[in-house]
Design an enzyme around this catalytic site. Structure first.
Site, short mmCIF file in Angstrom:
data_model
loop_
_atom_site.label_atom_id
_atom_site.label_comp_id
_atom_site.label_asym_id
_atom_site.label_seq_id
_atom_site.Cartn_x
_atom_site.Cartn_y
_atom_site.Cartn_z
N SER A 196 0.82 -1.23 -0.23
CA SER A 196 0.22 -0.13 -0.34
C SER A 196 0.88 1.30 0.19
O SER A 196 1.75 1.78 -0.77
CB SER A 196 -0.97 0.06 1.23
OG SER A 196 -2.32 1.07 1.14
N ASP A 336 -10.24 -3.93 -5.62
CA ASP A 336 -9.25 -3.09 -4.76
C ASP A 336 -10.41 -1.46 -3.87
O ASP A 336 -10.50 -0.69 -4.99
CB ASP A 336 -8.26 -2.81 -4.85
CG ASP A 336 -7.43 -2.11 -3.40
OD1 ASP A 336 -8.52 -1.58 -2.61
OD2 ASP A 336 -6.23 -2.56 -3.28
N HIS A 362 -7.89 -4.73 -0.62
CA HIS A 362 -6.75 -4.28 -0.65
C HIS A 362 -6.47 -4.38 0.90
O HIS A 362 -6.91 -5.06 1.52
CB HIS A 362 -7.19 -3.05 0.17
CG HIS A 362 -6.24 -2.08 -0.18
ND1 HIS A 362 -5.39 -1.28 -0.94
CD2 HIS A 362 -5.56 -1.70 1.27
CE1 HIS A 362 -4.55 -1.01 -0.55
NE2 HIS A 362 -3.88 -0.58 0.85
#
Length: 444
Positions: A196, A336, A362
Site C-alpha cells: 500500500s 480493491d 486491499h
C-alpha cells in the site's frame, strides 16, 4: 491507466508485460540470456494462475474488512530483533530483523526488506504472511532468507524524535535504512517489498535510484499509484468515504500518540499542523493530508506543500515508472475498494511486470486453507516465487552503487552527505510480531 470495477465475476489474473522485455542473465541448469518475461513465465507459475477467493469473502469489501478485523494472532508468528537508527536530521527509524538467531544463515543469504502500509508496522498480518515462509528453512518448505521491516517514524512503537512524520512520497528514510542494511550485509542480495503506502514509497525509491539502486528486485502490493485519482474515487462514493474516514482517523490516532514529543517544538510548523490535525473529527484521508501531511510528511525541500493536492501531485508513483531500472513486479486487485486506478501499461518500461487479480480487495487475497473454515493468503505463492527467481536464478549485471562511508559517526553515501544514519544504541530489543499498536486499526 485502467479503471477497475469491483463487481467483475472473472477469476483470471491479468499479467501485463511491456512490448519489449528487458534481457537478463539467469543461472539454473545452465547460464542463459532470456527476457524478463520468459523468466517470470518460467519461474513464477502462480502469478499466471487464477485467484479463487474464499466463498465467504467473495468481494473486495469483505476481503478488505477481514484484513482489518480478522484474528491473525495465532498465524505466522514472528519474533524480531529491533535496531533503532538515528538519522542526521534527528529522526528515528525502527528496523525489525528476523530471524532473531541467524547464526546458521550464510552471510550472503538474500534479505527481504519490507515497507509496511499507511499506519502499520512489522506486526501486520500481511507482512507476517510473507515473511513467515521467507524465513522458514528450506527443509521446512521456506526460502531460508533473512528479512527486515523498516518501520516508519512514529509507527509500531518507534518514537518521534524530530518534527517530521512520514508519507507516501518521502523516500529518504528508506534510503538511509538501506545504507545501514547494505553495510551490515555487504554480500547479500536485497529484495524490496512494499504494501500500500509502502509500495508507493518503494516504487518512488527504485525509480529515483535508477541504475544505482541497491535492491536486486522489488515487489509492490496494493500500490495506490495515482494518489489524487484514487482519493477522488474515495470521496465520490458513500462506501469510499467510510474507508477514507477510517484511514484518516487512524492517522489522527497515531499522531495523537506522539503529541508529547511534538509539543517539545511548539513553534515549529509541523507541530502546529499536528495540533490542528488531532482536533479533526473523523477526517477523510484527504482532509488529514490537506491539514498535516502537506506540512509534516517529509523534509525540506520539497516540503511543505501549499495543499494536499500539491502533495499528491508530487508523491504519486505512477508518473515515475519510466525511470525504474531493476525488475519490479506489481500486483493489485481489480475489486480493491481503496485503489481504483492502476497503470497497467507501466509506461512501457521493459523492467516492469504488472499483474491484476480479479478479486482480493486491499491487501487481502484470502483463499480457502486446508483447514476447513480457515483462510490463507494466495499472494504469498507468487511473491515467494518472484523472490527466489530474482535472488537465486537472476544474475545481476555489475551494480553501479555509490560508495558508502562513515562521516562523523554516520553512514552516508557519496554525493548525499546531507543524509546519514547511525545505530542509536546496542541494546537488543525483542519485538513480538503479533502485538499491534494500541488505538490503531490493523490492515490499513
Amino acid at each position: 491507466m485502467k479503471f477497475l470495477f469491483p463487481w467483475t465475476s472473472e477469476r483470471k489474473t491479468e499479467v501485463r508485460h511491456p512490448p519489449t522485455s528487458a534481457v537478463v542473465t539467469i543461472q539454473d541448469h545452465s547460464t542463459r540470456r532470456v527476457s524478463l518475461r520468459e523468466l517470470v513465465e518460467e519461474k513464477c507459475p502462480s502469478l499466471h494462475a487464477p485467484f479463487h477467493p474464499a466463498w465467504w469473502l467473495p468481494n473486495g469489501h469483505l476481503q478488505t474488512l477481514y484484513c482489518v478485523l480478522g484474528d491473525f494472532s495465532q498465524r505466522d508468528k514472528i519474533v524480531y530483533k529491533r535496531t533503532m537508527l538515528r538519522l542526521k536530521d534527528g529522526g528515528t527509524l525502527g528496523l525489525d530483523f528476523t530471524p532473531v538467531d541467524d547464526t546458521n544463515l550464510r552471510p550472503d543469504a538474500p534479505i527481504v526488506v519490507v515497507l509496511h502500509g499507511l499506519t502499520g508496522g512489522s506486526y501486520e498480518s500481511y507482512v507476517r504472511a510473507i515473511l513467515s515462509p521467507v524465513c522458514l528453512p528450506p527443509s521446512e518448505g521456506g526460502l531460508g532468507y533473512r528479512a527486515v521491516v523498516v518501520n516508519f517514524r512514529g509507527c509500531a512503537g518507534v518514537p518521534i524524535t524530530s518534527p517530521q512524520f512520514y508519507s507516501a512520497g518521502h523516500t529518504d528514510d528508506f534510503r538511509q535504512a538501506i545504507f545501514y542494511i547494505s553495510t551490515l550485509f555487504p554480500d547479500a542480495p536485497l529484495l524490496g517489498i512494499g504494501f500500500s503506502l509502502g509500495a508507493n514509497v518503494l516504487t518512488r525509491y527504485v525509480a529515483e535510484e535508477g541504475q544505482h539502486c541497491r535492491l536486486r528486485s522489488a515487489c509492490v502490493l496494493g500500490c495506490p499509484w495515482n494518489l489524487a485519482a484514487n482519493n477522488k474515487w474515495l470521496d465520490s462514493t458513500y462506501i469510499g468515504n467510510i474507508y477514507s474516514k477510517g484511514m484518516g482517523q487512524n492517522l489522527v490516532n497515531l499522531l495523537k500518540s506522539h503529541l508529547n514529543s511534538l509539543s517539545q517544538t511548539p513553534e515549529h510548523d509541523v507541530s502546529k499542523a499536528a495540533m490542528t490535525a488531532v482536533a479533526l473529527n473523523k477526517p477523510t484521508i484527504g482532509e488529514f493530508d490537506n491539514t498535516f501531511t502537506k506540512v509534516g510528511g517529509g523534509s525540506s525541500p520539497p516540503w511543505p506543500f501549499a495543499s494536499g493536492a500539491d502533495y499528491y501531485e508530487y508523491a504519486s508513483s505512477h508518473k515515475v515508472l519510466g525511470d525504474v531500472r531493476i525488475p519490479l513486479l506489481s500486483i493489485n486487485a481489480a475489486d480493491d475498494p481503496v485503489v481504483q486506478e492502476v497503470p497497467m501499461d507501466a509506461k512501457g518500461n521493459e523492467w516492469i511486470i504488472m499483474a491484476l487479480t480479479s478479486h482480493g480487495g486491499h491487501l487481502g487475497w484470502f483463499e480457502p486453507d486446508d483447514d476447513w473454515g480457515q483462510v490463507r493468503r494466495w499472494i504469498r505463492r507468487p511473491v515467494l516465487e518472484w523472490f527466489h527467481a530474482t535472488a537465486e536464478v537472476l544474475q545481476r549485471e555489475t551494480p553501479q552503487h555509490l560508495d558508502i562511508r562513515e562521516v562523523d559517526g554516520y553512514l552516508t553515501e557519496v554525493g548525499r552527505e546531507n543524509l546519514g544514519c547511525r545505530v542509536l544504541d546496542d541494546k537488543e530489543q525483542i519485538i513480538r510480531g503479533t502485538e499491534g499498536q494500541a488505538g490503531i486499526l490493523a490492515g490499513l
